[in-house]
Design a protein around this motif. Sequence first.
Motif, short mmCIF file in Angstrom:
data_model
loop_
_atom_site.label_atom_id
_atom_site.label_comp_id
_atom_site.label_asym_id
_atom_site.label_seq_id
_atom_site.Cartn_x
_atom_site.Cartn_y
_atom_site.Cartn_z
N ASN A 78 0.34 73.66 -23.57
CA ASN A 78 1.73 73.25 -23.68
C ASN A 78 2.41 73.03 -24.45
N THR A 79 1.48 71.87 -26.06
CA THR A 79 1.71 71.17 -26.66
C THR A 79 2.11 72.39 -28.00
N LYS A 80 0.99 73.54 -27.85
CA LYS A 80 1.36 74.20 -29.07
C LYS A 80 2.89 75.10 -28.38
N PHE A 81 2.58 75.74 -27.56
CA PHE A 81 3.99 76.25 -26.91
C PHE A 81 4.65 76.24 -27.56
N GLY A 82 5.40 74.61 -26.72
CA GLY A 82 6.64 73.50 -27.02
C GLY A 82 7.00 73.91 -28.87
N PHE A 86 9.70 75.81 -30.27
CA PHE A 86 10.84 75.05 -30.79
C PHE A 86 10.81 75.72 -32.47
N SER A 87 10.17 76.46 -33.10
CA SER A 87 10.34 76.69 -34.35
C SER A 87 10.70 77.82 -34.90
N GLN A 88 11.49 78.20 -33.29
CA GLN A 88 12.33 79.58 -33.09
C GLN A 88 13.37 79.72 -32.73
N ILE A 98 19.19 70.83 -31.40
CA ILE A 98 18.65 70.87 -30.19
C ILE A 98 18.02 70.01 -29.16
N PHE A 99 17.78 70.86 -27.61
CA PHE A 99 17.52 69.70 -27.39
C PHE A 99 16.47 70.43 -26.10
N VAL A 100 14.71 70.74 -26.34
CA VAL A 100 14.49 71.24 -25.17
C VAL A 100 13.56 70.49 -24.14
N LEU A 432 7.12 65.83 -22.75
CA LEU A 432 8.89 66.62 -22.17
C LEU A 432 9.72 67.05 -22.13
N PHE A 433 9.72 66.32 -23.83
CA PHE A 433 11.05 66.78 -24.11
C PHE A 433 11.39 66.99 -25.61
N MET A 434 11.94 67.89 -26.67
CA MET A 434 11.69 67.10 -28.47
C MET A 434 13.08 67.92 -28.52
N GLY A 435 13.34 67.42 -29.55
CA GLY A 435 15.13 68.19 -29.72
C GLY A 435 14.79 67.60 -31.42
N SER A 436 15.29 67.61 -31.81
CA SER A 436 16.47 67.53 -33.11
C SER A 436 17.85 67.66 -33.53
N ILE A 437 18.34 66.54 -34.23
CA ILE A 437 19.51 65.81 -34.05
C ILE A 437 20.32 65.50 -35.42
N ALA A 438 20.88 67.15 -35.84
CA ALA A 438 21.27 67.02 -37.22
C ALA A 438 22.61 66.11 -36.91
N GLU A 439 23.48 65.90 -35.87
CA GLU A 439 24.89 65.29 -35.85
C GLU A 439 24.79 64.31 -35.01
N PRO A 440 24.12 63.14 -34.30
CA PRO A 440 24.71 62.50 -32.70
C PRO A 440 25.91 63.08 -32.65
N VAL A 441 26.84 62.70 -31.04
CA VAL A 441 27.66 62.79 -30.72
C VAL A 441 27.93 61.54 -29.30
#
Length: 442
Positions: A78-82, A86-88, A98-100, A432-441
Amino acid sequence: MKRNFSNARQNFLQRRYAVSLGRRYVLAAASVMLMGAIGCFQLNNSNNSALAESQAPRTELPVSDKPASIDTKLVSANTKFGFNLFSQLLVKDNNKNIFVSPSSIAFALAMTYNGADGSTQEAMAKALELQGMNLQEINSNYAKLKASLENPDSQVSLNIANSLWADKNASFKPYFIQKNQDFYQAKVSNLDFADTEAPSIINNWVQENTQGKINKIVDKIDPNQVLYLLNAIYFKGSWTKEFEQDKTAKLPFYLSSGEEKQHPMMSQSGDYKYYETEKFQAVSLPYGEDGRVSFYVFLPKQNSNLESFYESLNAANWEKWMSQFALRNGSLRLPRFKMDYEATLNDALSALGMEEAFTNSANFSQMGNNLKISQVKHKTFVEVNEEGTEAAATTSVGIELTSAKPPQKPFEMIVNRPFFCTIRDNQTGTVLFMGSIAEPVS
């Protein structure tokens, strides 16, 4: 009797959570897969064909007073898949938020995997990193993982729900339905997909199981649609050490373009699990009483950037980094943020090798006849502020610096530029979740 006891226990935990949680913040995710027909389905005039009892023997799950051990191969897969998924998504949404929830997506696809056969099954196993595990191992370990993850702390709520929604005129193999009921505790329902109210019924389930944070996953039902497999994850918790409201102030946050924006920044200092390299700083912020779940923040150094960080972000490096965190005193400044995210995952999953599952060549014969995946859709919501996010973990256990090591200068970590973050169950290692925060709102 056992089922009544389980229901009573679940109700008790829900009541205890409602009383103890008070003010907190919510993180929720839902994913859905839509299965379409290639040809004609056999009509079944007997009522509720998808709900019919299987003639095959039921799969009995082991009953034990001790927590069932989870095969590390599944968590690793699951870690590898995640990270691969995410890279895609980064290819499409680079420099965007991005937050998935890779866990939500993995649960939904695992349910679907039970219906795959032949080259389609092989392709899905490759994309999901499940090679070397048979179906029994996969299903039983997902059942154990779900049980282990849910409600890990008295001050943390983590609920995982699964469901199958079938068109009343379609037929599915009973053992496919049974496996999803036995191992994933999936709710199975028949609907008249031609009824205009059908999408609302499905969306109401999503809304209920994400505590209202996500209210829609199905817009309309295509005439060829025969089945939806859904997963919903709801997670809510308080920081072990909350940020003080009066220390939050509007301060600069620098976008990747170099643009500066004023944004609410939370501040605190103390002892944290911390890790630093020449390229980035990383800190772990625990939730709940035991800290079993943590919020991890990875901040590229000034001489680097998020794009460079993602070049080294993979499952192997992730495991190495997780072993390097050590307790250290320092100060932290973190942006308060709130966001929704939505993505259709067909292209990303196809790029990982399971394109066949979306084509007319798909083989889902273990589910029914002439089936393919029409769409995999994913939505998330996250809010991070002074009181919490969602998760619980024990990140500080056994990680203190020994007296034999020389004292280190307190670190300073100012998260005032794009960063990567995850929420991880430290006991199982599940992201459980991972995200790329480019601009917080906020």
